[in-house]
Design an enzyme around this catalytic site. Sequence first.
Site, mmCIF file in Angstrom:
data_model
loop_
_atom_site.group_PDB
_atom_site.id
_atom_site.type_symbol
_atom_site.label_atom_id
_atom_site.label_comp_id
_atom_site.label_asym_id
_atom_site.label_seq_id
_atom_site.Cartn_x
_atom_site.Cartn_y
_atom_site.Cartn_z
ATOM 1 N N ARG A 1 -3.775 -10.577 3.778
ATOM 2 C CA ARG A 1 -3.956 -10.570 2.326
ATOM 3 C C ARG A 1 -2.738 -9.913 1.699
ATOM 4 N NH1 ARG A 1 -6.108 -7.132 -1.637
ATOM 5 N NH2 ARG A 1 -7.336 -8.189 -3.261
ATOM 6 N N LYS B 1 0.828 -1.207 0.000
ATOM 7 C CA LYS B 1 0.000 0.000 0.000
ATOM 8 C C LYS B 1 0.867 1.264 0.000
ATOM 9 C CE LYS B 1 -4.097 -1.937 0.039
ATOM 10 N NZ LYS B 1 -4.917 -2.220 1.202
#
Length: 508
Positions: free
Chosen positions: A485, A450
């Site tokens: 994840r 991210k």
Amino acid sequence: MNICKRILPSRLSSYTHAITSYKASFSFFHSSPDTSIQVHSEEQQVVIALGSNVGNRLNNFNEALTQMKKSGLQITRHACLYETEPAYVTDQPLFLNSAIRATTKLGPHELLSVLKKIEKEMGRTKGIRYGPRPIDLDILFYGKYKIKSETLTVPHERIFERPFVMAPLVDLLGSDVDHDTVLHWHSFSKKGGIFESWEELGGESLIGKDGLRRVLPVSNRLWDWSKKTSVMGILNLTPDSFSDGGKFESIADAMSHVQTMISQGVDIIDLGAQSTRPMASRISVTQELDRLIPVLERVLKLPEIEGKLISVDTFYSEVALEAVKKGAHIVNDVSGGTMDSDMLNVMGKLNVPYVVMHMRGDPHTMQNVENVKYDDVCKEVGDELYERVRIAELHGVPAWRIVLDPGIGFSKNTEGNLEILMGLKRIREEIGRKSLGVSRVPLLIGPSRKRFLGEICGRVSGVERDPGTVAAVTCGVLGGANIVRVHNVGDNVDAVKLCDSMLDQVGR
């Protein structure tokens, strides 16, 4: 984490006096079924326990819930699901146990008749007391009332001595009292409250041992997520995902990547055919299905997929429905049901796990100034996540099929993402104020590659953020995450193994 032990005594102390007052001043006894008319005129909150150990236990639960709804009960909360060893008569199959909270205008004896009718229609016979049964439905609480008649005793006898009853009962409560009826339920315990009675039995220390497992039904098994952290590998079938868009658009490339993830030890494969990066363009249901279904069908045919779970990352109800029909095991919805008005209705019928993620707005608006502004990010994420679950439960999605995702990278800035990573226990506690059951469901985090990792580490490319991802995953697992994840499965499988070993060393 034992939420009761950590936060409930202090909260309970604030209304211990109220419980004592109710004990001293309020008991209403019914001596015969005829007197039920005295509580028939207004809607009552009730708690009903469910048990099954004959046939397809989960299908039995689903059928019982359906029949209860048709018979005048509005189900508002579901406990977690427990697999338990039989009590009293031990030479019989393992039970599934849970409980629901509901509202009804049925009188107590009318309600009893409805439940007995459901049991009979589902094949329940008198048989041996405490023996095998396809379904067992017991009224634990009925409004604020104590009831004693030839056919009905409420609170249910022996309620406070049975861990397989107390565990789901506690799940239906919050550490904060949400209704004065709940104070009456606490007052029925001889130990100062339901939480004290549960702690005296052993409380959360009983879960996972002594024949009491908290489980999530998925595929053809009951998953005890407390034993091992699961790694969910990402397969993006999109041309525009932020990290690996365009890499796996061909079926051959996608299959190769799936096989690599399997060889590296992945537990769940998450297929996504729609990008949800900031400002991503939304594609239609048809376009998403055209990307997804051919790959899903091929993945499910791989011999090595045996024992792995397939998740589909979508916010479209039509995609979720079609994917589950084809064989997907989990639906992973970044919107928590907010981007498709039919999603929760569909999930209420699909009977597969549903990942509810926190996000404000949609991918086009989630990073707007107003959507990343929080006074207390962990509290607000917990509150907003619970609200999504509460609505999902009203649509028929039981808590025992819910997975929570705090939405790292979605409507959060760098500081907010860090607070969430370090505050997973706090998020569970905030949810636990309203529902202890929901606070105990599996928690998924998705920090992989991210932007906030790039900002902190000075890494522009997504793949360069893998070391930062490993650090974020480590922090999350040690803080209470049950599923991670990730893009890079191999490195994170190793990180998770080390975290699990450390957690096992201290008894989790």
